[in-house]
Design an enzyme around this catalytic site. Structure first.
Site, PDB file in Angstrom:
ATOM      1  N   SER A 193       0.823  -1.207   0.000  1.00  0.00           N
ATOM      2  CA  SER A 193       0.000   0.000   0.000  1.00  0.00           C
ATOM      3  C   SER A 193       0.850   1.246   0.000  1.00  0.00           C
ATOM      4  CB  SER A 193      -0.900   0.004   1.238  1.00  0.00           C
ATOM      5  OG  SER A 193      -0.114   0.258   2.391  1.00  0.00           O
ATOM      6  N   LYS A 194       0.194   2.348  -0.210  1.00  0.00           N
ATOM      7  CA  LYS A 194       0.848   3.638  -0.242  1.00  0.00           C
ATOM      8  C   LYS A 194       1.636   3.891   1.044  1.00  0.00           C
ATOM      9  CE  LYS A 194      -0.806   8.377   0.383  1.00  0.00           C
ATOM     10  NZ  LYS A 194       0.520   8.856   0.715  1.00  0.00           N
TER      11      LYS A 194
END
Length: 508
Positions: A263-264
RNA sequence: GGCCGAUUCGUCUAUCGGUUAGGACGCCAGAUUUUCAUUCUGGAAAGAGGGGUUCGAUUCCCCUAUCGGCUACCA
């Protein structure tokens, strides 16, 4: 004769394109090219609430940067044989098929509000809107015909749900995983269409569009595997079973440490980009780093990504896009998720950096220098690049590896000073300066033997003298071949730095 | 919780019943070097566990465990 291969990359414009999405796009592209087929780009913006301005442009720019070419759809031309390619602009089309399903009794109106559904979920454990519960809900199956009519005409918000027949084994033939069989009873009556924004949900939209756009292979992330039986049913309900595309569900890209989808936040936490390009969040103003801005070459990113989940069965690791197109195959895509190994990504970039010509690199490096108010002669810069590039992973590393060519040291590494700066050193360095001053040819091939001879003749310590000389020129025990440094910065600057060091270090 | 999927060195992976289980990144050591780095050479490092099938299982089947995905009027 087989149909022409047509694949699509169908991201939703909810933000910057995730690196996992990039890989999906890449695999689609490789597959299409290999089969002489078409690669379409379609925007799945059926969730009006999550739409993010600029995301679509970002996606196009990112694919463009990476060399993933689109043949049809968004980013190519507004027209195209199956336009529009933005789902929000295809409302009328979906409406038609929603009605078709409604008329055939394969879907029904539902009036339950989100709040009512939440209450049900809270009340009944594992609540599922399906054959076992739908008659207790507010819908066109449970309500009288007149009441449904009334609610509809009064403008009450509704949703259209698919009517799933329980207890049927649905077979999804996956090109990567083989047959996946799921019983329809575990499927719920998914929402197909919502009247609030007059838009279908992903499930209906993607099936309708894939059919209409003549998609032959759906290559997407593994997160879609659980809903693919629903899509199979939809093809059947719509009467398109024969035209149903083949499915291939790609393994996920996982966090480098621990578990879970990349994820980011992992990028922020571990310090590496998870997006192809920089992205500025319009509301918070925070910038997410991209590979491009981090100094990656697109071919390195492509090569790295291609191998995260695929290999050609040999030890080959370096692939050009052309080789990938020739050799890629869905059969050789692995089934399990791949942890994102950022270190290896750097290594790929290092490799591609070495492949570039010095001129090419110098050209880019020059821009970095200009920003530091350094204007260096291009030929000299090219020479410097040739000397230091093997030490760098990125062009941006070049500054750290070569700054001493452009600016004299402001301080001297303490440890080295302590170790090398002896009582006799100022005297030796002064002698060295005098020696160098008398040389006209300052090329390394000339200066090196002369200086070394002088050291030998005077019975000085070779390592001692040269390391102090280096300290004077660089300020630290690092850098390329000493005499190359002297040659490039030139006689005048060499003497200046030498005298400066004598002056500064003798004071103590 | 339910359903689906996955499981070989730390990581990416090769192996499609018989191998000293191979390669790469990273790591460690040695060599080279005036320094640092590069480079070269070498090294440590793996089949989740348990049952089967088989003359023989990393490979085929089952169970368990673990991990992941999905389970929205999101995609």
């Amino acid at each position: 004769m087989d149909k022409k291969v047509r694949v699509r990359f169908a991201p939703s414009p909810t933000g910057p394109l995730h690196i996992g999405g990039v890989r999906t796009a890449l695999y689609n592209y490789l597959f299409a090219r290999q089969h002489g087929g078409d690669m379409l780009l379609r925007i799945e913006d059926t969730d009006s609430a999550r739409f993010v301005p600029g995301a679509e442009e970002y996606i196009v720019e990112a694919l463009n940067w990476l060399g993933i070419e689109i043949d049809e759809g968004i980013g190519v031309d507004a027209e195209g044989p199956h336009a529009p390619y933005r789902q929000s602009e295809r409302k009328e089309i979906y409406k038609k098929y929603v009605n078709q399903l409604l008329d055939a009794g394969l879907a029904y109106y539902a009036f339950d509000t989100p709040q009512e559904l939440d209450i049900m979920r809270g009340k009944v454990a594992n609540f599922q809107y399906d054959a076992s519960t739908r008659m207790e809900m507010q819908n066109s199956l449970s309500l009288s015909k007149s009441e449904v009519e009334e609610r509809l005409t009064s403008g009450e918000k509704y949703v259209v749900r698919i009517k799933i027949e329980p207890n049927e084994d649905i077979v999804v033939n996956d090109l990567i995983r083989g047959e996946v069989i799921i019983n329809s009873s575990i499927l719920d009556d998914k929402v197909l269409y919502k009247s609030v924004d007059e838009l279908p949900t992903y499930h209906l939209a993607n099936v309708v569009d894939d059919y209409l756009m003549e998609i032959t292979h759906v290559i997407r992330g593994e997160e879609w595997l659980p809903s693919s039986p629903l899509h199979v049913i939809l093809y059947k309900y719509l009467g398109w079973e024969k035209e149903m595309p083949q499915f291939a569900h790609l393994p996920l890209l996982l966090k480098p440490d621990g578990n879970g989808k990349l994820s980011k936040r992992d990028g922020d936490r571990l310090g590496f980009p998870v997006f192809p390009l920089d992205w500025e969040d319009a509301t918070t103003g925070t910038i997410s780093k991209g590979y491009r801005e981090a100094g990656y070459f697109p071919e390195a990113v492509i090569n790295f990504l291609a191998l995260l989940g695929w290999n050609n069965g040999t030890d080959q690791e370096m692939f050009t896009m052309q080789e990938l197109i020739e050799q890629f195959s869905l059969e050789r895509v692995s089934k399990s998720g791949a942890k994102f190994d950022y270190e290896k990504g750097k290594w790929f970039n290092h490799h591609y950096l070495q492949l570039k010509s010095n001129e090419e690199i110098a050209d880019i490096f020059q821009h970095i220098l200009v920003q530091k108010d350094i204007f260096e002669d291009f030929n000299k810069l090219t020479k410097i690049v040739g000397l230091v590039k093997e030490r760098a992973n990125f062009i941006t590393d070049l500054w750290e590896q070569s700054s001493y060519f452009f600016v004299a040291p402001e301080s001297y590494d303490e440890k080295t000073v302590k170790k090398r700066w002896k009582e006799d050193t100022p005297q030796e360095m002064t002698e060295l300066a005098t020696l160098l001053k008398g040389l006209d040819d300052f090329s390394a091939v000339n200066t090196e033997p002369i200086v070394k001879q002088w050291i030998t003749d005077n019975s000085y310590n070779m390592g001692g003298v040269l390391n102090v000389f280096r300290l004077a020129l660089v300020g630290a025990p690092k850098g390329v071949h000493l005499f190359d440094i002297a040659e490039i910065i030139g006689k005048e600057e060499t003497l200046r730095r030498l005298n400066l060091a004598i002056e500064r270090l003798s004071e103590e």
